[in-house]
Design a protein around this motif. Structure first.
Motif, PDB file in Angstrom:
ATOM      1  N   VAL A 168       4.062 -11.718   1.060  1.00  0.00           N
ATOM      2  CA  VAL A 168       3.524 -10.809   2.072  1.00  0.00           C
ATOM      3  C   VAL A 168       4.678 -10.011   2.645  1.00  0.00           C
ATOM      4  CG1 VAL A 168       2.304 -10.703   4.298  1.00  0.00           C
ATOM      5  CG2 VAL A 168       1.688 -12.460   2.611  1.00  0.00           C
ATOM      6  N   VAL A 169       4.407  -8.753   3.041  1.00  0.00           N
ATOM      7  CA  VAL A 169       5.459  -7.900   3.583  1.00  0.00           C
ATOM      8  C   VAL A 169       4.977  -7.210   4.859  1.00  0.00           C
ATOM      9  CG1 VAL A 169       4.777  -5.943   2.117  1.00  0.00           C
ATOM     10  CG2 VAL A 169       7.096  -6.029   3.048  1.00  0.00           C
ATOM     11  N   PHE A 170       5.895  -7.084   5.819  1.00  0.00           N
ATOM     12  CA  PHE A 170       5.642  -6.253   6.998  1.00  0.00           C
ATOM     13  C   PHE A 170       6.909  -5.501   7.356  1.00  0.00           C
ATOM     14  CE2 PHE A 170       5.793  -5.330  11.555  1.00  0.00           C
ATOM     15  CZ  PHE A 170       4.661  -4.516  11.642  1.00  0.00           C
TER      16      PHE A 170
ATOM     17  N   LEU B 159      -3.830  -4.244   1.349  1.00  0.00           N
ATOM     18  CA  LEU B 159      -3.693  -4.055   2.790  1.00  0.00           C
ATOM     19  C   LEU B 159      -4.471  -5.126   3.533  1.00  0.00           C
ATOM     20  CD1 LEU B 159      -2.972  -2.412   5.372  1.00  0.00           C
ATOM     21  CD2 LEU B 159      -5.049  -1.069   4.942  1.00  0.00           C
ATOM     22  N   ALA B 160      -3.770  -5.875   4.399  1.00  0.00           N
ATOM     23  CA  ALA B 160      -4.428  -6.783   5.338  1.00  0.00           C
ATOM     24  C   ALA B 160      -4.522  -6.059   6.667  1.00  0.00           C
ATOM     25  CB  ALA B 160      -3.637  -8.074   5.476  1.00  0.00           C
ATOM     26  N   ALA B 161      -5.723  -5.673   7.054  1.00  0.00           N
ATOM     27  CA  ALA B 161      -5.911  -4.783   8.205  1.00  0.00           C
ATOM     28  C   ALA B 161      -6.794  -5.420   9.260  1.00  0.00           C
ATOM     29  CB  ALA B 161      -6.538  -3.465   7.751  1.00  0.00           C
TER      30      ALA B 161
ATOM     31  N   SER C 129       5.854  -2.180  -2.230  1.00  0.00           N
ATOM     32  CA  SER C 129       5.297  -2.349  -3.570  1.00  0.00           C
ATOM     33  C   SER C 129       5.604  -3.725  -4.153  1.00  0.00           C
ATOM     34  CB  SER C 129       5.860  -1.260  -4.501  1.00  0.00           C
ATOM     35  OG  SER C 129       5.426  -1.450  -5.826  1.00  0.00           O
ATOM     36  N   ALA C 130       6.709  -4.330  -3.728  1.00  0.00           N
ATOM     37  CA  ALA C 130       7.103  -5.638  -4.263  1.00  0.00           C
ATOM     38  C   ALA C 130       6.246  -6.769  -3.713  1.00  0.00           C
ATOM     39  CB  ALA C 130       8.574  -5.910  -3.954  1.00  0.00           C
ATOM     40  N   GLY C 131       5.486  -6.498  -2.643  1.00  0.00           N
ATOM     41  CA  GLY C 131       4.643  -7.529  -2.056  1.00  0.00           C
ATOM     42  C   GLY C 131       3.246  -7.535  -2.661  1.00  0.00           C
ATOM     43  N   LEU C 132       2.596  -8.675  -2.631  1.00  0.00           N
ATOM     44  CA  LEU C 132       1.202  -8.758  -3.041  1.00  0.00           C
ATOM     45  C   LEU C 132       0.279  -8.264  -1.931  1.00  0.00           C
ATOM     46  CD1 LEU C 132       1.297 -12.240  -4.788  1.00  0.00           C
ATOM     47  CD2 LEU C 132       0.590 -10.104  -5.902  1.00  0.00           C
ATOM     48  N   ILE C 133       0.662  -8.568  -0.682  1.00  0.00           N
ATOM     49  CA  ILE C 133      -0.143  -8.196   0.475  1.00  0.00           C
ATOM     50  C   ILE C 133       0.770  -7.572   1.532  1.00  0.00           C
ATOM     51  CG2 ILE C 133      -1.608  -9.046   2.360  1.00  0.00           C
ATOM     52  CD1 ILE C 133      -2.453 -11.346   0.486  1.00  0.00           C
ATOM     53  N   GLY C 134       0.360  -6.440   2.085  1.00  0.00           N
ATOM     54  CA  GLY C 134       1.102  -5.791   3.159  1.00  0.00           C
ATOM     55  C   GLY C 134       0.320  -5.896   4.455  1.00  0.00           C
ATOM     56  N   LEU C 135       1.002  -6.286   5.524  1.00  0.00           N
ATOM     57  CA  LEU C 135       0.337  -6.434   6.821  1.00  0.00           C
ATOM     58  C   LEU C 135       0.250  -5.086   7.527  1.00  0.00           C
ATOM     59  CD1 LEU C 135       2.131  -9.674   8.104  1.00  0.00           C
ATOM     60  CD2 LEU C 135      -0.124  -9.501   7.025  1.00  0.00           C
ATOM     61  N   GLY C 136      -0.956  -4.674   7.884  1.00  0.00           N
ATOM     62  CA  GLY C 136      -1.153  -3.435   8.636  1.00  0.00           C
ATOM     63  C   GLY C 136      -1.322  -3.744  10.115  1.00  0.00           C
ATOM     64  N   LEU C 137      -0.368  -4.455  10.687  1.00  0.00           N
ATOM     65  CA  LEU C 137      -0.480  -4.908  12.074  1.00  0.00           C
ATOM     66  C   LEU C 137      -0.343  -3.730  13.028  1.00  0.00           C
ATOM     67  CD1 LEU C 137       1.779  -8.091  11.820  1.00  0.00           C
ATOM     68  CD2 LEU C 137      -0.714  -7.934  11.536  1.00  0.00           C
ATOM     69  N   LEU C 138      -1.335  -3.551  13.887  1.00  0.00           N
ATOM     70  CA  LEU C 138      -1.336  -2.444  14.833  1.00  0.00           C
ATOM     71  C   LEU C 138      -0.481  -2.777  16.053  1.00  0.00           C
ATOM     72  CD1 LEU C 138      -5.157  -1.639  14.718  1.00  0.00           C
ATOM     73  CD2 LEU C 138      -3.327  -0.443  13.510  1.00  0.00           C
TER      74      LEU C 138
END
Length: 329
Positions: free
Chosen positions: A164-166, A256-258, A225-234
């Motif tokens: 996961v990436v943020f 996108l985890a939103a 791009s290297a992550g499977l899931i990207g955190l869309g933390l507001l």
């Protein structure tokens, strides 16, 4: 400046309009030639020597230029009304654009005074539309945030991606979200301003990778791009409902985890985005998808296809805005 999208917008506007003459005034030059103390004061209060230097520089750059059909100003927090009045000739279309907040963060009395001089004010913040009206803006255009198709694209195959990436500024609730994942032994890559203390706390935890106070341009896109899931933390500083990450993450070929809200629901369905309403649900769904790679791959593909085909690229957004302003392309 690193991470600034102004130059990118200018390049796409030039490509769309193909004008006979296209002139750019780089205000970074007077900003960074201003002594540091005055620069800090100017950024905080939007007055003083920094403001004077910016406006004097713009006037000097434009003094030998012919009248323009369109004057496009990005993030005009330092621009004096008198300068705008001089730029506003009879046939000049005066446009202001900002992807940032204008009435909660980045508040500038200069901007508020200058606002009625613009023919069009463009904002990406739906929650500030009434503020623009109350401040005297004549014509207000809303557009979503977007992504740069030349930069935000897949750089890794699905088999190369992990965790996961943020990437974004530290906030307490964002720390809580990432801590919950790390403590569940889910690998997280984090970067952005304010994360040093958090990174030190977890420096011996193999599930947290800290990549510094900022990643920009291609390095930013490749890390997403290297992550499977990207955190869309507001952010919790403003009542925002979507950010640039809302489109950049799927554009980079990452799920996108939103946070589930009515605005993001206008862009994506449950088959295109991993929606959550709290940290417990976020963690549960991320764990599930990381253990069901075929479903995750489908989610990534669906999200990427939606953002690419949905007109969320900056050239497409700018073209729509020009159309609404009656500018022929």
């Amino acid at each position: 400046m690193p991470g600034c999208t102004t130059r990118m917008r200018g390049a796409y506007l030039q490509d769309l309009l193909k004008p006979a003459a296209f002139f750019v005034v780089n205000t970074d030059i007077p900003i960074y030639s201003t002594p540091r103390l005055f620069r800090s004061f100017g950024w905080r209060y939007y007055r003083g020597p920094l403001v004077a230097n910016v406006n004097t520089y713009i006037r000097s750059e434009l003094k030998d230029q012919p009248d323009f059909d369109i004057v496009w100003i990005d993030k005009g927090v330092f621009i004096e009304p008198g300068l705008l009045a001089d730029l506003k000739k009879s046939n000049t279309l005066l446009v202001h654009f900002t992807p940032d907040t204008a009435f909660r963060g980045n508040r500038s009395k200069l901007f508020n005074r200058a606002l009625p001089l613009y023919d069009y004010c463009i904002t990406t913040k739906s929650f500030e539309l009434d503020d623009y009206k109350k401040a005297g803006a004549h014509k207000i255009l809303y557009c979503t945030q977007g992504y740069d198709p030349q930069l935000h694209k897949p750089y890794h195959d699905f088999a190369e991606k992990k965790g996961v990436v943020f990437i974004g500024q530290q906030e307490a609730w964002r720390e809580a979200a990432i801590a919950k994942l790390v403590e569940k032994k889910i690998g997280v890559t984090v970067a952005g301003a304010g994360w040093t203390s958090f990174a030190n706390k977890y420096k011996n935890n193999p599930h947290l990778q800290y990549k510094g106070c900022g990643l920009f341009h291609e390095e930013y896109a490749k890390t997403i791009s290297a992550g499977l899931i990207g955190l869309g933390l507001l952010s919790r500083k403003f009542p925002e409902k979507h950010t640039t990450r809302t489109f950049e993450i799927p554009a980079c070929g990452t799920a996108l985890a939103a946070e589930d809200n009515e605005e993001t629901r206008q862009f994506y369905t449950d088959e295109e985005v991993l929606y959550f309403t709290g940290l417990a649900e976020m963690t549960e769904k991320i764990e599930y998808y990381l253990h069901h790679k075929a479903l995750l791959n489908t989610l990534i593909e669906n999200g990427h296809n939606k953002v690419v085909r949905g007109g969320f690229d900056y050239p497409g957004i700018l073209k729509k805005l020009l159309d609404k302003m009656g500018v022929r392309i």
